[in-house]
Design an enzyme around this catalytic site. Structure first.
Site, PDB file in Angstrom:
ATOM      1  N   HIS A   1     -26.435  32.565  19.308  1.00 10.72           N
ATOM      2  CA  HIS A   1     -25.226  32.512  18.487  1.00 10.72           C
ATOM      3  C   HIS A   1     -24.933  31.060  18.135  1.00 10.72           C
ATOM      4  O   HIS A   1     -25.683  30.150  18.508  1.00 10.72           O
ATOM      5  CB  HIS A   1     -24.042  33.183  19.195  1.00 10.72           C
TER       6      HIS A   1
ATOM      7  N   HIS B   1     -25.262  28.168  20.509  1.00  8.34           N
ATOM      8  CA  HIS B   1     -26.594  27.645  20.817  1.00  8.34           C
ATOM      9  C   HIS B   1     -27.105  26.712  19.712  1.00  8.34           C
ATOM     10  O   HIS B   1     -28.014  25.907  19.943  1.00  8.34           O
ATOM     11  CB  HIS B   1     -27.615  28.793  20.954  1.00  8.34           C
TER      12      HIS B   1
ATOM     13  N   LYS C   1     -18.490  30.981  33.418  1.00  7.57           N
ATOM     14  CA  LYS C   1     -18.215  32.417  33.451  1.00  7.57           C
ATOM     15  C   LYS C   1     -17.228  32.754  34.560  1.00  7.57           C
ATOM     16  O   LYS C   1     -17.239  32.144  35.621  1.00  7.57           O
ATOM     17  CB  LYS C   1     -19.515  33.209  33.679  1.00  7.57           C
TER      18      LYS C   1
ATOM     19  N   ARG D   1     -22.696  38.394  35.398  1.00 11.06           N
ATOM     20  CA  ARG D   1     -23.332  38.924  34.204  1.00 11.06           C
ATOM     21  C   ARG D   1     -24.062  40.236  34.461  1.00 11.06           C
ATOM     22  O   ARG D   1     -24.480  40.522  35.574  1.00 11.06           O
ATOM     23  CB  ARG D   1     -24.327  37.899  33.644  1.00 11.06           C
TER      24      ARG D   1
ATOM     25  N   LYS E   1     -13.062  26.809  21.601  1.00  8.84           N
ATOM     26  CA  LYS E   1     -14.430  27.098  21.180  1.00  8.84           C
ATOM     27  C   LYS E   1     -14.452  27.755  19.806  1.00  8.84           C
ATOM     28  O   LYS E   1     -13.671  28.655  19.525  1.00  8.84           O
ATOM     29  CB  LYS E   1     -15.123  28.016  22.195  1.00  8.84           C
TER      30      LYS E   1
ATOM     31  N   LYS F   1     -16.103  32.382  17.144  1.00 11.27           N
ATOM     32  CA  LYS F   1     -15.629  33.737  17.412  1.00 11.27           C
ATOM     33  C   LYS F   1     -15.087  34.341  16.122  1.00 11.27           C
ATOM     34  O   LYS F   1     -14.310  33.716  15.405  1.00 11.27           O
ATOM     35  CB  LYS F   1     -14.527  33.736  18.480  1.00 11.27           C
ATOM     36  N   THR F   2     -15.496  35.568  15.816  1.00 12.49           N
ATOM     37  CA  THR F   2     -15.003  36.286  14.649  1.00 12.49           C
ATOM     38  C   THR F   2     -14.318  37.553  15.112  1.00 12.49           C
ATOM     39  O   THR F   2     -14.328  37.891  16.296  1.00 12.49           O
ATOM     40  CB  THR F   2     -16.157  36.661  13.695  1.00 12.49           C
TER      41      THR F   2
ATOM     42  N   THR G   1     -30.219  36.506  27.386  1.00  8.62           N
ATOM     43  CA  THR G   1     -29.436  37.683  27.758  1.00  8.62           C
ATOM     44  C   THR G   1     -29.064  38.528  26.545  1.00  8.62           C
ATOM     45  O   THR G   1     -28.436  39.571  26.688  1.00  8.62           O
ATOM     46  CB  THR G   1     -28.151  37.270  28.496  1.00  8.62           C
TER      47      THR G   1
ATOM     48  N   GLN H   1     -32.573  26.332  38.688  1.00 12.52           N
ATOM     49  CA  GLN H   1     -32.604  25.456  37.528  1.00 12.52           C
ATOM     50  C   GLN H   1     -33.129  24.080  37.910  1.00 12.52           C
ATOM     51  O   GLN H   1     -33.865  23.446  37.145  1.00 12.52           O
ATOM     52  CB  GLN H   1     -31.222  25.336  36.877  1.00 12.52           C
TER      53      GLN H   1
ATOM     54  N   ASP I   1     -21.363  22.060  29.980  1.00 11.67           N
ATOM     55  CA  ASP I   1     -21.128  22.931  31.139  1.00 11.67           C
ATOM     56  C   ASP I   1     -22.331  22.963  32.083  1.00 11.67           C
ATOM     57  O   ASP I   1     -22.261  23.546  33.171  1.00 11.67           O
ATOM     58  CB  ASP I   1     -20.756  24.350  30.697  1.00 11.67           C
TER      59      ASP I   1
END
Length: 406
Positions: free
Chosen positions: A46, A49, A83, A87, A228, A231-232, A41, A172, A193
């Site tokens: 990131h 992953h 989520k 999306r 988590k 994150k920045t 997506t 899936q 998840d």
């Protein structure tokens, strides 16, 4: 020879698994073909992953064969797992471009040569399915009651789960069946998840093929407080150097909490565990030595040794009192802003999100220009500030930027 199960367990990867004793035996004596799915997506993976990439790399190094399954078909719908909102829909062209970028990033850790690993796209079987045939052949094996009880749907049910997304578990599960039939894939790995989806695929293989298959999930990358990581202030910590510079990437790991160092060394590097434990046990100022090892090793895996050396050199020069401007992240402003307020420049270049934040930083003494603290909120950059064509901006204690004029 060490069983990769023991390696994964010691390093803290394994969160849940379906048949512990059987999986231990299989991984010890057989060459297993396994898969992990990646959602295309975005045009970059990131750091969330990256733990899955390391999971794959440890398995491959132990002689097992990975399949990296990119969801060119499922990305047309979107995975509701974890989520709260539906999306964004992507075009086929956008998805294909994202897949090409993702393969390059995977190749940094996974060897795809000589069939040692496979890159597969579920669009190859999902996009040409006849829906009626699919529901008759596959849907009949899924219980709606069991699906609704799955964690991946519970969160979305509160806001409204579309039928589009409800199909995701079927697709899936079908992916696992297809990979089992096509490549003899008997194991699915994934983030924790994905547990419900993994179980669904295993059940489908059992019902359709009469075969056993297996599943393992890895821990998500969280800090010592269970939140988590990755994150920045600018969003996700991307693996693409154009989205997160190697320097910023290095600095993220250099600045993590002391309590997170050992876990990150274990999950995100190949540093031997004896050394991981030694580094993780360092206290006070000495823990910075462990953070430097972590930052260098993770940056090397993602961006290569040369970029890791550059990032380390830049950081050491900056914090040692010198300045290596060539390796500090560069930002630019247009020529017509030359006489603008410094606050306006900081907001324009996204060093700070707003003038209010800029004023607050200046009032708190947290902004320096070329090692000179800025105390005037109406300060203007002068020609003399652009030493060698750039200005060194320091935000807070550890964030540096090299400002140039376009």
């Amino acid at each position: 020879m060490t069983n990769v199960y023991d390696t994964l367990n010691e390093r803290g990867y394994i969160k849940q698994l379906t048949h512990e004793d059987e999986i231990k035996k299989i991984l010890a004596k057989d060459k297993v073909t396994f898969y992990i799915g990646f959602d295309p997506t975005a045009d970059s993976l990131h750091i969330g992953h990256f733990i899955a990439m390391m999971f794959m790399a440890h398995m491959q190094r132990a002689g097992h064969r990975p399949i990296a399954l990119v969801g060119g078909g499922t990305a047309m719908i979107g995975d509701p797992s974890g989520k709260t909102d539906m999306r964004k829909m992507l075009s086929k062209e956008e998805i294909d471009y994202n897949i090409s970028c993702i393969k390059l990033q995977l190749s940094r850790l996974i060897d795809f040569k000589d069939d040692k690993a496979i890159l597969e796209n579920n669009a190859n079987w999902l996009l040409n399915l006849n829906y009626v045939d699919f529901i008759r052949d596959i849907g009949v094996h899924f219980s709606v009651n069991r699906m609704l009880a799955a964690d991946c749907f519970k969160q979305r049910l509160e806001k409204g789960l579309s039928f589009l997304e409800f199909n995701y578990m079927l697709m899936q599960g079908y992916d696992f069946l297809m990979l089992n039939q096509k490549y003899g894939c008997t194991m699915q790995l994934g983030g924790d998840d994905q547990w419900s989806n993994i179980i669904a695929g295993m059940e489908l293989i059992r019902k359709k093929e009469g075969k056993n298959s297996y599943g393992m999930t890895c821990a998500l990358l969280t800090n010592s407080e269970g939140k988590k990581m990755g994150k920045t202030e600018n969003g996700a910590l991307w693996l693409d150097a154009n989205k997160t510079s190697p320097y910023d990437f290095y600095q993220y790991w250099r600045n993590i909490a002391d309590s997170d160092v050992e876990n990150c060394l274990s999950l995100l590097t190949f540093v031997p565990m004896d050394e991981v434990r030694r580094l993780g046990a360092l206290k006070d100022e000495k823990i910075n030595d462990a953070k430097k090892v972590l930052a260098f090793e993770v940056t090397k895996l993602i961006h290569g040794e040369e970029e890791a050396v550059n990032a380390r050199t830049a950081a050491e020069a900056l914090f040692g009192g010198g300045v290596d401007m060539s390796t500090v992240p560069t930002i630019s402003m247009p020529l017509d802003m030359k006489n603008a307020l410094l606050m306006d420049i900081l907001v324009h270049t996204k060093v700070l999100p707003s003038k209010a934040e800029a004023r607050r930083l200046i009032e708190q003494g947290g902004l320096t220009i070329n090692d000179k603290k800025i105390e005037d909120k109406n300060a203007i950059l002068l020609d003399e500030d652009f030493k060698n064509g750039s200005v060194l901006i320091k935000k807070g204690k550890k964030k540096y930027y090299s400002l140039i004029i376009e």
